[in-house]
Design a protein around this motif. Structure first.
Motif, PDB file in Angstrom:
ATOM      1  N   SER A   1       0.895  -1.195  -0.104  1.00 53.13           N
ATOM      2  CA  SER A   1      -0.141  -0.003  -0.041  1.00 53.13           C
ATOM      3  C   SER A   1       0.727   1.299  -0.230  1.00 53.13           C
ATOM      4  O   SER A   1       0.641   2.108  -0.648  1.00 53.13           O
ATOM      5  CB  SER A   1      -1.020  -0.035   0.977  1.00 53.13           C
ATOM      6  N   ILE A   2       1.983   1.250   0.695  1.00 54.15           N
ATOM      7  CA  ILE A   2       2.755   2.377   0.857  1.00 54.15           C
ATOM      8  C   ILE A   2       3.432   2.539  -0.432  1.00 54.15           C
ATOM      9  O   ILE A   2       3.710   3.648  -1.043  1.00 54.15           O
ATOM     10  CB  ILE A   2       3.842   2.157   1.780  1.00 54.15           C
ATOM     11  N   ASP A   3       4.053   1.551  -1.205  1.00 53.39           N
ATOM     12  CA  ASP A   3       4.585   1.532  -2.582  1.00 53.39           C
ATOM     13  C   ASP A   3       3.412   2.188  -3.565  1.00 53.39           C
ATOM     14  O   ASP A   3       3.951   3.036  -4.341  1.00 53.39           O
ATOM     15  CB  ASP A   3       5.029   0.137  -3.133  1.00 53.39           C
ATOM     16  N   GLU A   4       2.385   1.586  -3.257  1.00 49.76           N
ATOM     17  CA  GLU A   4       1.273   2.226  -4.542  1.00 49.76           C
ATOM     18  C   GLU A   4       1.267   3.668  -4.148  1.00 49.76           C
ATOM     19  O   GLU A   4       1.069   4.366  -5.178  1.00 49.76           O
ATOM     20  CB  GLU A   4       0.268   1.520  -4.212  1.00 49.76           C
ATOM     21  N   GLU A   5       0.905   4.212  -2.880  1.00 49.12           N
ATOM     22  CA  GLU A   5       0.943   5.632  -2.448  1.00 49.12           C
ATOM     23  C   GLU A   5       2.107   6.508  -3.228  1.00 49.12           C
ATOM     24  O   GLU A   5       2.297   7.452  -3.507  1.00 49.12           O
ATOM     25  CB  GLU A   5       0.788   5.919  -1.049  1.00 49.12           C
ATOM     26  N   LEU A   6       3.262   5.884  -2.910  1.00 55.08           N
ATOM     27  CA  LEU A   6       4.556   6.439  -3.387  1.00 55.08           C
ATOM     28  C   LEU A   6       4.568   6.636  -5.055  1.00 55.08           C
ATOM     29  O   LEU A   6       5.180   7.528  -5.512  1.00 55.08           O
ATOM     30  CB  LEU A   6       5.534   5.890  -3.015  1.00 55.08           C
ATOM     31  N   PHE A   7       4.290   5.663  -5.452  1.00 51.68           N
ATOM     32  CA  PHE A   7       3.982   5.526  -6.902  1.00 51.68           C
ATOM     33  C   PHE A   7       3.178   6.595  -7.490  1.00 51.68           C
ATOM     34  O   PHE A   7       3.305   7.195  -8.225  1.00 51.68           O
ATOM     35  CB  PHE A   7       3.814   4.048  -7.406  1.00 51.68           C
ATOM     36  N   ASP A   8       2.050   6.625  -6.950  1.00 49.87           N
ATOM     37  CA  ASP A   8       0.945   7.750  -7.034  1.00 49.87           C
ATOM     38  C   ASP A   8       1.620   9.280  -6.952  1.00 49.87           C
ATOM     39  O   ASP A   8       1.376  10.118  -7.996  1.00 49.87           O
ATOM     40  CB  ASP A   8      -0.312   7.555  -6.435  1.00 49.87           C
ATOM     41  N   VAL A   9       2.103   9.201  -5.914  1.00 47.56           N
ATOM     42  CA  VAL A   9       2.853  10.662  -5.949  1.00 47.56           C
ATOM     43  C   VAL A   9       4.063  10.932  -6.828  1.00 47.56           C
ATOM     44  O   VAL A   9       3.955  11.896  -7.309  1.00 47.56           O
ATOM     45  CB  VAL A   9       3.481  10.806  -4.439  1.00 47.56           C
ATOM     46  N   LEU A  10       4.783   9.912  -7.051  1.00 47.37           N
ATOM     47  CA  LEU A  10       5.806  10.239  -8.346  1.00 47.37           C
ATOM     48  C   LEU A  10       5.087  10.430  -9.539  1.00 47.37           C
ATOM     49  O   LEU A  10       5.863  11.331 -10.261  1.00 47.37           O
ATOM     50  CB  LEU A  10       6.765   8.891  -8.150  1.00 47.37           C
ATOM     51  N   SER A  11       4.103   9.588  -9.956  1.00 44.63           N
ATOM     52  CA  SER A  11       3.492   9.815 -10.907  1.00 44.63           C
ATOM     53  C   SER A  11       2.848  11.405 -10.998  1.00 44.63           C
ATOM     54  O   SER A  11       3.141  11.903 -12.145  1.00 44.63           O
ATOM     55  CB  SER A  11       2.429   8.716 -11.355  1.00 44.63           C
ATOM     56  N   GLY A  12       2.192  11.646  -9.963  1.00 47.37           N
ATOM     57  CA  GLY A  12       1.761  13.020  -9.974  1.00 47.37           C
ATOM     58  C   GLY A  12       2.679  14.036 -10.345  1.00 47.37           C
ATOM     59  O   GLY A  12       2.639  15.057 -10.973  1.00 47.37           O
ATOM     60  N   TYR A  13       3.676  14.105  -9.678  1.00 51.02           N
ATOM     61  CA  TYR A  13       4.988  14.581  -9.614  1.00 51.02           C
ATOM     62  C   TYR A  13       5.479  14.830 -11.062  1.00 51.02           C
ATOM     63  O   TYR A  13       6.010  15.957 -11.492  1.00 51.02           O
ATOM     64  CB  TYR A  13       6.017  14.365  -8.605  1.00 51.02           C
ATOM     65  N   GLU A  14       5.698  13.877 -11.572  1.00 51.14           N
ATOM     66  CA  GLU A  14       6.319  13.773 -13.004  1.00 51.14           C
ATOM     67  C   GLU A  14       5.373  14.535 -13.903  1.00 51.14           C
ATOM     68  O   GLU A  14       5.649  15.139 -15.013  1.00 51.14           O
ATOM     69  CB  GLU A  14       6.419  12.155 -13.347  1.00 51.14           C
ATOM     70  N   SER A  15       3.900  14.089 -14.022  1.00 54.28           N
ATOM     71  CA  SER A  15       3.053  14.661 -14.616  1.00 54.28           C
ATOM     72  C   SER A  15       3.209  16.363 -14.406  1.00 54.28           C
ATOM     73  O   SER A  15       2.978  16.846 -15.503  1.00 54.28           O
ATOM     74  CB  SER A  15       1.543  14.244 -14.362  1.00 54.28           C
ATOM     75  N   LEU A  16       3.169  16.727 -13.286  1.00 55.45           N
ATOM     76  CA  LEU A  16       3.250  18.215 -13.022  1.00 55.45           C
ATOM     77  C   LEU A  16       4.529  18.785 -13.593  1.00 55.45           C
ATOM     78  O   LEU A  16       4.414  20.016 -14.071  1.00 55.45           O
ATOM     79  CB  LEU A  16       3.175  18.333 -11.564  1.00 55.45           C
ATOM     80  N   SER A  17       5.601  18.040 -13.485  1.00 53.80           N
ATOM     81  CA  SER A  17       6.856  18.533 -13.862  1.00 53.80           C
ATOM     82  C   SER A  17       6.929  18.543 -15.462  1.00 53.80           C
ATOM     83  O   SER A  17       7.260  19.754 -16.017  1.00 53.80           O
ATOM     84  CB  SER A  17       7.968  17.439 -13.491  1.00 53.80           C
TER      85      SER A  17
END
Length: 299
Positions: A272-288
């Protein structure tokens, strides 16, 4: 959330098992002490019998074959348990008692101490003619022994029972036990001769005052009482030893279950933590990507 509940439930169950372990260990101690306390009294009864049997005039009150030479009924008292969580305690004893009784000719009358041993005997084809409740404390053993003696004497006085056996589980080293069989009656001449040869602890031999035959019968009754009491106490000690061993196995199984559930919970939590981190990273990459390529403007 389900795993959390299962882990919590296993922890609650372990607390119950620990309480039952402590109760079983405490019970073993009181029953073992009662057996040890019987030792001196039993020896005193044997010495009294030895005095009575040293003279030829005192014959052993013997239960032998019937007057017509035919075998009388064989009686048996089997000590088991009323409660469960004792492993193979009743099964092993029932098998042992049935096998021993099958080697004795004639009809059988069996009294069971405990509902569970009564059911095991009935399943094996030996249906008890009477049943008694297992004592829950040392103080209750005396009452039970009195009831057993009354029941056995009711048949014995009419000449119905020629032999009487005791079957129970006896404690071994550690927390183990084993089935034990003892022939309680008849009190034959060989038994009396063995008692008559017991050495007296002092240099002065006592004498029996009053009716020697009556004294002998009273001592024989005490001998039977102590023998049955000892069998009952040993059975109760063995029952609690079996329950203690069962609780130890249960505690180990619970520990193994909790370890597996905890491991599964940690894996799910980490996933669950890995999925949350993946979602954060994906969102950050999209934002970048959105901020690194601004739209072009013409002047």
């Amino acid at each position: 959330m389900s795993l959390r509940h299962k882990i919590g439930g296993a922890g609650d169950l372990k607390s119950v098992v620990r309480s039952m372990k402590a109760l079983a260990a405490s019970s073993i101690g009181q029953y073992e002490r009662s057996v040890l306390a019987l030792g001196d009294y039993f020896h005193a009864v044997e010495l009294g019998l030895a005095v009575c049997l040293r003279t030829q005039s005192a014959a052993v009150p013997e239960h032998t074959e019937g007057a017509n030479g035919t075998s009388r009924t064989t009686g048996a008292i089997v000590f088991g348990s009323d409660q469960g969580l004792v492993g193979q305690f009743n099964d092993v004893l029932a098998e042992y008692a049935v096998k021993a009784l099958s080697a004795v000719p004639g009809s059988k009358k069996v009294w069971a101490v405990g509902d569970r041993i009564s059911a095991r005997l009935a399943d094996a084809g030996v249906r008890p003619v009477g049943a008694f409740v297992v004592p829950t404390s040392v103080n209750a053993i005396t009452s039970l022994v009195g009831q057993i003696l009354v029941a056995s004497e009711a048949h014995g006085c009419g000449g119905e029972i020629g032999h009487l056996f005791l079957f129970h589980n006896g404690p071994k080293s550690g927390a183990s036990y084993e089935p034990v069989g003892q022939r309680l009656l008849p009190l034959d001449a060989q038994w009396g001769l063995g008692l008559a040869r017991l050495p007296w602890p002092s240099g002065k031999l006592p004498e029996v005052i009053g009716d020697r035959e009556q004294t002998l019968r009273a001592l024989v009754r005490e001998y039977l009482f102590v023998s049955i009491y000892k069998a009952c106490a040993e059975s109760l000690a063995s029952e609690n030893a079996s329950r203690l061993a069962a609780m130890q196995r249960a505690e180990k199984n619970i520990d193994d279950l909790v370890a597996r559930l905890t491991q599964s919970f940690r894996r799910l939590r980490q996933s669950s933590i890995d999925e949350e981190l993946f979602d954060v990273l994906s969102g950050y990459e999209s934002l970048s990507k959105g901020t690194s390529h601004p739209g072009s403007h013409t002047g």
